[in-house]
Design a protein around this motif. Structure first.
Motif, PDB file in Angstrom:
ATOM      1  N   ALA A 138       0.168   2.711 -11.115  1.00 12.52           N
ATOM      2  CA  ALA A 138       0.490   2.757 -12.633  1.00 12.52           C
ATOM      3  C   ALA A 138      -0.163   3.801 -13.456  1.00 12.52           C
ATOM      4  O   ALA A 138       0.165   4.369 -14.380  1.00 12.52           O
ATOM      5  N   LEU A 170       0.728   7.164 -12.789  1.00 17.23           N
ATOM      6  CA  LEU A 170       1.771   7.480 -13.333  1.00 17.23           C
ATOM      7  C   LEU A 170       1.376   7.728 -14.934  1.00 17.23           C
ATOM      8  O   LEU A 170       1.928   8.520 -15.409  1.00 17.23           O
ATOM      9  N   GLN A 225       6.959   5.317  -9.763  1.00 17.08           N
ATOM     10  CA  GLN A 225       7.279   3.951 -10.253  1.00 17.08           C
ATOM     11  C   GLN A 225       7.901   3.133  -9.083  1.00 17.08           C
ATOM     12  O   GLN A 225       7.607   1.782  -8.843  1.00 17.08           O
ATOM     13  N   GLU A 231       4.917   1.710  -7.139  1.00 15.87           N
ATOM     14  CA  GLU A 231       4.177   0.619  -8.105  1.00 15.87           C
ATOM     15  C   GLU A 231       5.068  -0.645  -7.825  1.00 15.87           C
ATOM     16  O   GLU A 231       4.734  -1.714  -7.616  1.00 15.87           O
TER      17      GLU A 231
END
Length: 115
Positions: A80, A83, A101, A104
């Motif tokens: 995360a 990202l 994503q 995660e």
């Protein structure tokens, strides 16, 4: 005394153990390696390879389940953060935001399966 538990195989990435590594080596080099006799576990013990697993539902050792859940959550948090950083830097190359994503969510799903 026989150990009644199935332990978590201690690997760099949860869910990706010796069997997956052997498959990658066999695919890349055409050489099939034999499984190790013993492996490290999440609870810090050395156990026979046959009494370990990377599948959350098969792990019955409470300490191994806790260790693997913690690793999954830590990797999800790291993904995360990557990202977030890639969005700030307007990163265009691989891995894409969608791949990060998905990764995660995969780690969070693994952690949820562990309790």
């Amino acid at each position: 005394m026989k150990d009644p538990y199935t332990h978590a195989e201690k690997t760099p990435l949860p869910g990706f153990g010796n069997l997956a590594m052997r498959a990658l080596v066999a695919q890349a080099l055409g050489v099939a390696l034999g499984p190790p006799q013993t492996v490290s576990t999440g609870c810090g013990l050395q156990r026979p390879f046959s009494s370990t697993s990377t599948i959350p539902e098969q792990i019955t050792c409470p300490a191994c389940r806790e260790w693997m859940r913690g690793r999954c959550l830590a990797l999800a948090d790291t993904t995360a953060r990557v990202l977030e950083l890639s969005a700030e830097a307007a990163w265009q190359g691989p891995p894409t935001a969608e791949q990060l994503q998905a990764e995660e969510l995969n780690y969070r799903a693994l952690a949820a399966r562990l309790g």
